[in-house]
Design a protein around this motif. Structure first.
Motif, mmCIF file in Angstrom:
data_model
loop_
_atom_site.group_PDB
_atom_site.id
_atom_site.type_symbol
_atom_site.label_atom_id
_atom_site.label_comp_id
_atom_site.label_asym_id
_atom_site.label_seq_id
_atom_site.Cartn_x
_atom_site.Cartn_y
_atom_site.Cartn_z
ATOM 1 N N GLY A 52 5.163 -56.000 -31.669
ATOM 2 C CA GLY A 52 3.909 -55.278 -31.532
ATOM 3 C C GLY A 52 2.746 -56.162 -31.115
ATOM 4 N N PHE A 53 1.587 -55.951 -31.739
ATOM 5 C CA PHE A 53 0.385 -56.706 -31.397
ATOM 6 C C PHE A 53 0.488 -58.188 -31.763
ATOM 7 N N GLU A 89 8.324 -50.761 -28.357
ATOM 8 C CA GLU A 89 9.278 -49.662 -28.399
ATOM 9 C C GLU A 89 10.466 -50.012 -29.282
ATOM 10 N N ASP A 90 10.347 -51.119 -30.016
ATOM 11 C CA ASP A 90 11.467 -51.649 -30.800
ATOM 12 C C ASP A 90 11.865 -50.731 -31.953
ATOM 13 N N VAL A 91 10.889 -50.132 -32.625
ATOM 14 C CA VAL A 91 11.210 -49.220 -33.729
ATOM 15 C C VAL A 91 12.010 -48.027 -33.204
ATOM 16 N N SER A 92 11.561 -47.486 -32.090
ATOM 17 C CA SER A 92 12.258 -46.354 -31.484
ATOM 18 C C SER A 92 13.691 -46.700 -31.126
ATOM 19 N N PHE A 148 4.507 -47.723 -29.109
ATOM 20 C CA PHE A 148 4.327 -46.525 -28.305
ATOM 21 C C PHE A 148 4.306 -45.306 -29.223
ATOM 22 N N ILE A 149 3.558 -44.291 -28.825
ATOM 23 C CA ILE A 149 3.502 -43.075 -29.636
ATOM 24 C C ILE A 149 4.864 -42.386 -29.700
ATOM 25 N N THR A 150 5.666 -42.585 -28.661
ATOM 26 C CA THR A 150 7.001 -41.983 -28.613
ATOM 27 C C THR A 150 7.998 -42.809 -29.416
ATOM 28 N N ALA A 164 -1.893 -44.741 -31.699
ATOM 29 C CA ALA A 164 -0.771 -45.516 -31.178
ATOM 30 C C ALA A 164 -1.035 -45.770 -29.707
ATOM 31 N N LEU A 165 -0.092 -46.430 -29.047
ATOM 32 C CA LEU A 165 -0.211 -46.683 -27.612
ATOM 33 C C LEU A 165 0.409 -45.513 -26.864
#
Length: 317
Positions: A99-100, A113-116, A238-240, A264-265
């Motif tokens: 992330g940040f 996007e790693d969590v997704s 990302f929001i997704t 979110a982004l």
């Protein structure tokens, strides 16, 4: 205790534990001299790293695997999915600078996007500690679990004394009747500031640290929804596919709806810069978060005064 000291202590007590890296030794640079052949550096070869870790896991080892989060979850995704995920092997994935926290780097190094990706693998568990103290409290249980795991490594200093960790349980920092902030990872630090600023404006503000993203604490989320207050999701992702998506899945599964403000982004990478500059530019400081919440509650955010200055990234190169 540091991250490196915890791994050292655990490895010396359990010969099954093997430390592996793809030439990413920033937090584990002193372990080769201690662990000898149980420290394996494959070089900048994340796919080979995961394949080798899976092979060791099949032979009774518990590999703790280190690489930059973006390369670990993207470049080696097929190997994580196929070699680790299908076999349900106890490989523990440590993603550095997620992330940040990947400050100073461009989009190629931004794991947002790693969590997704990781939660989409059946059987994979996913964790995002709020800070170093939270992480050190979580890791023994994560490493002892037979499940594969992905951890967003976070060595930022703690600004809050956390409750004991329980697998799959959220940390309820506070309950609120006007708004409840849901967050995970390093942005927890900023939500503490946001909560303080909003409380100073007379708002009742709840705050939940979702340190365990999979398994998720569905009961805690449903309790917040039933309370009827505004819910704010805050994440450096990302929001997704992240927390906003997790909440939406829980709501739909339980045939519920509520007011939600996602921070979110949205369909963009973030602008490179040092951490404090990124948080300010992208609107994720405590002050920015508090202002957005106040506006969502139908009030002017202009009355939100400045909060404490944010620290710079604590990761060593």
């Amino acid at each position: 205790m540091t991250y490196e000291e915890l791994i050292k202590e655990t490895a010396l007590a359990d010969e099954r534990l093997v430390v592996m890296t793809a030439e990413n030794r920033a937090l584990i640079r002193n372990l080769p001299a201690v662990l000898g052949p149980r420290f394996i550096d494959t070089g900048i070869t994340e796919q080979t790293l995961i394949g080798a870790a899976a092979g060791l896991a099949l032979r009774g080892r518990v590999p703790v695997v280190h690489a930059l989060a973006t390369f670990l979850t993207l470049r080696a995704f097929e190997f994580i999915r196929t070699d680790v995920g299908i076999g349900q092997l106890p490989v523990k994935l440590s993603g550095f600078v997620p992330g940040f926290l990947s400050d100073g780097n461009g989009p190629t190094h931004q794991a947002i996007e790693d969590v997704s990706l990781m939660r989409g693998i059946p059987g994979m568990t996913v964790f995002a500690p709020a800070d170093e103290a939270d992480m050190l409290a979580m890791l023994p249980a994560i490493w002892a679990s037979p499940a594969p795991a992905y951890v967003r490594i976070n060595t930022r200093p703690a600004t809050y004394e956390h409750a004991p960790f329980e697998m799959g349980k959220a940390e309820i920092v506070a309950e609120g009747t006007d708004v409840t902030i849901l967050t995970y990872g390093m942005l927890f630090e900023q939500t503490l500031v946001a909560r303080e600023l909003l409380q100073a404006q007379g708002k009742s503000v709840g705050l939940i640290n979702l340190r365990s993203l999979k398994p998720i604490d569905e009961a805690a989320l449903l309790e917040v929804v039933r309370r009827g207050s505004l819910i704010v999701t805050v994440e450096d992702h990302f929001i997704t596919g992240g927390l906003y998506s997790i909440l939406a899945e829980v709501l739909l599964r339980n045939q519920l709806t509520t007011r939600v403000l996602p921070l979110a982004l949205e369909e963009r990478w973030y602008r490179p810069g040092r951490l404090s500059a990124v948080l300010e530019h992208e609107g994720f400081t405590g002050q920015h978060i508090a202002r957005r919440v106040a506006e969502a509650l139908g009030e002017s955010g202009a009355t939100i005064s400045a909060g404490p200055a944010v620290l710079e990234n604590q990761f060593a190169e």
